[in-house]
Design a protein around this motif. Structure first.
Motif, PDB file in Angstrom:
ATOM      1  N   LEU A 116       0.832  -1.203   0.000  1.00 29.86           N
ATOM      2  CA  LEU A 116       0.000   0.000   0.000  1.00 29.86           C
ATOM      3  C   LEU A 116       0.869   1.257   0.000  1.00 29.86           C
ATOM      4  CD1 LEU A 116      -2.786  -1.054   2.524  1.00 29.86           C
ATOM      5  CD2 LEU A 116      -3.125  -0.544   0.109  1.00 29.86           C
ATOM      6  N   PHE A 117       1.950   1.214   0.755  1.00 29.02           N
ATOM      7  CA  PHE A 117       2.866   2.358   0.789  1.00 29.02           C
ATOM      8  C   PHE A 117       3.498   2.567  -0.579  1.00 29.02           C
ATOM      9  CE2 PHE A 117       7.084   4.228   1.517  1.00 29.02           C
ATOM     10  CZ  PHE A 117       6.700   5.414   2.128  1.00 29.02           C
ATOM     11  N   SER A 164      -8.181  -1.120  -5.291  1.00 26.52           N
ATOM     12  CA  SER A 164      -9.210  -0.941  -6.319  1.00 26.52           C
ATOM     13  C   SER A 164     -10.576  -0.689  -5.705  1.00 26.52           C
ATOM     14  CB  SER A 164      -9.262  -2.161  -7.244  1.00 26.52           C
ATOM     15  OG  SER A 164      -9.620  -3.332  -6.534  1.00 26.52           O
ATOM     16  N   SER A 165     -10.785  -1.164  -4.485  1.00 29.33           N
ATOM     17  CA  SER A 165     -12.077  -0.961  -3.819  1.00 29.33           C
ATOM     18  C   SER A 165     -12.187   0.427  -3.202  1.00 29.33           C
ATOM     19  CB  SER A 165     -12.288  -2.026  -2.739  1.00 29.33           C
ATOM     20  OG  SER A 165     -12.343  -3.321  -3.298  1.00 29.33           O
ATOM     21  N   ILE A 166     -11.149   0.872  -2.506  1.00 30.07           N
ATOM     22  CA  ILE A 166     -11.273   2.145  -1.785  1.00 30.07           C
ATOM     23  C   ILE A 166     -11.275   3.337  -2.736  1.00 30.07           C
ATOM     24  CG2 ILE A 166     -10.343   1.249   0.369  1.00 30.07           C
ATOM     25  CD1 ILE A 166      -7.673   2.487  -0.287  1.00 30.07           C
ATOM     26  N   LEU A 179      -5.384   5.908   1.103  1.00 31.60           N
ATOM     27  CA  LEU A 179      -4.353   4.873   1.053  1.00 31.60           C
ATOM     28  C   LEU A 179      -3.603   4.798   2.381  1.00 31.60           C
ATOM     29  CD1 LEU A 179      -2.956   5.506  -2.537  1.00 31.60           C
ATOM     30  CD2 LEU A 179      -4.155   3.448  -1.770  1.00 31.60           C
ATOM     31  N   THR A 180      -3.279   5.960   2.942  1.00 30.06           N
ATOM     32  CA  THR A 180      -2.606   5.994   4.241  1.00 30.06           C
ATOM     33  C   THR A 180      -3.482   5.399   5.324  1.00 30.06           C
ATOM     34  OG1 THR A 180      -1.324   7.949   3.618  1.00 30.06           O
ATOM     35  CG2 THR A 180      -1.566   7.510   5.971  1.00 30.06           C
ATOM     36  N   ASP A 184      -2.699   2.107   7.632  1.00 28.64           N
ATOM     37  CA  ASP A 184      -2.737   2.102   9.101  1.00 28.64           C
ATOM     38  C   ASP A 184      -3.662   1.002   9.614  1.00 28.64           C
ATOM     39  OD1 ASP A 184      -0.974   4.206   9.294  1.00 28.64           O
ATOM     40  OD2 ASP A 184      -2.521   5.736   9.459  1.00 28.64           O
ATOM     41  N   ILE A 185      -4.802   0.807   8.938  1.00 29.58           N
ATOM     42  CA  ILE A 185      -5.740  -0.247   9.340  1.00 29.58           C
ATOM     43  C   ILE A 185      -5.084  -1.619   9.199  1.00 29.58           C
ATOM     44  CG2 ILE A 185      -7.892  -1.418   8.726  1.00 29.58           C
ATOM     45  CD1 ILE A 185      -8.935   1.385   7.850  1.00 29.58           C
TER      46      ILE A 185
END
Length: 263
Positions: A116-117, A164-166, A179-180, A184-185
């Motif tokens: 993700l990062f 792709s979902s968010i 994304l951040t 974190d989640i």
């Protein structure tokens, strides 16, 4: 975030930890549910109505989703709507968070946070991409398809699903912010805290290990390190972890010196 939402998030997280059969299909269905609620004022209002009995809210979930969704997904959605939320928007965000967590659970061997990062840096370095993904005028499914094409073969299925979902439902949030938040989640689901380290030069593996050990000892938790290379810091490090910024960069010390000399 209201106290009701804080309690509800803890309860849904506990429900996920206790659930069985959580795979990427379940995570996909949770993301679909979050989008469905986001697109329907009537549905999300009914499910976030604290005056309604929990059994009435779960009955709505079963009526809308039970025929198409896996039992594990329906059970997790029921666990979410049984809680009281501070607002209907918080309910939608809570189900989206549940979906991110479920994707992480479904793929325990992948460094989802690192992937993700990596994508967040791709977005940061490409303003046109950020604009395309963040525009409220763009087609949601097209955004998801664009992301899938960009990350195909470069990240895990879990990370591809999350990104792709968010991006299909950013709301008022900036793409890098969501994304951040997802990063974190994902880290919290694995009992870790994320530290973003900005440095003028790439860090060696031994330096990263020492920094991770120092931060883990200081914050009493496992710490995941993400490195950003930025020549503007000149030397030293800038570490952002949670809401805290540890700035030991040369650029900051020089700026402080200039301010004192001017002063």
């Amino acid at each position: 975030m209201g106290s009701a939402t804080t309690h509800a998030l803890a309860a849904t997280s506990a429900a996920l930890d206790a659930a069985s059969g959580v795979d990427l299909d379940v995570a996909t269905q949770l993301f679909t549910a979050a989008r469905t609620l986001a697109d329907s004022v009537q549905l999300r209002s009914a499910l976030a109505d604290g005056a309604a009995a929990p059994s009435a809210r779960t009955a709505v979930i079963n009526a809308v989703f039970a025929k198409e969704f896996a039992p594990s997904a329906v059970s997790l959605l029921n666990a979410a709507v049984e809680q009281r939320w501070s607002s209907d928007a918080d309910l939608v965000a809570g189900i989206e968070e549940l979906a991110v967590r479920a994707a992480v659970v479904a793929d325990p061997s992948t460094d989802v946070e690192g992937e993700l990062f990596w994508f967040s840096r791709i977005v940061a370095d490409n303003p046109e991409l950020e604009l395309a993904l963040g525009s409220r005028l763009g087609d949601a499914s097209a955004k998801g398809t664009l992301v899938e094409s960009l990350v195909d073969g470069k990240v895990s299925a879990a990370t591809s699903l999350i990104i792709s979902s968010i991006v299909r439902q950013p709301g008022e949030r900036r793409v890098r912010a969501i994304l951040t938040q997802a990063l974190d989640i994902a880290a919290r689901q694995r009992g870790r805290t994320v530290a973003t380290v900005t440095t003028a030069h790439d860090l060696g593996a031994s330096q990263i290990d020492r920094l991770r050990s120092a931060l883990s000892a200081r914050y009493r938790t496992d710490v995941s390190i993400n490195v950003v290379i930025d020549a503007a810091v000149v030397g030293g490090l800038r570490v952002a972890i949670g809401d805290e910024l540890i700035d030991a960069s040369v650029s900051t010390r020089l700026a402080d010196l200039r301010q004192r000399l001017a002063g």
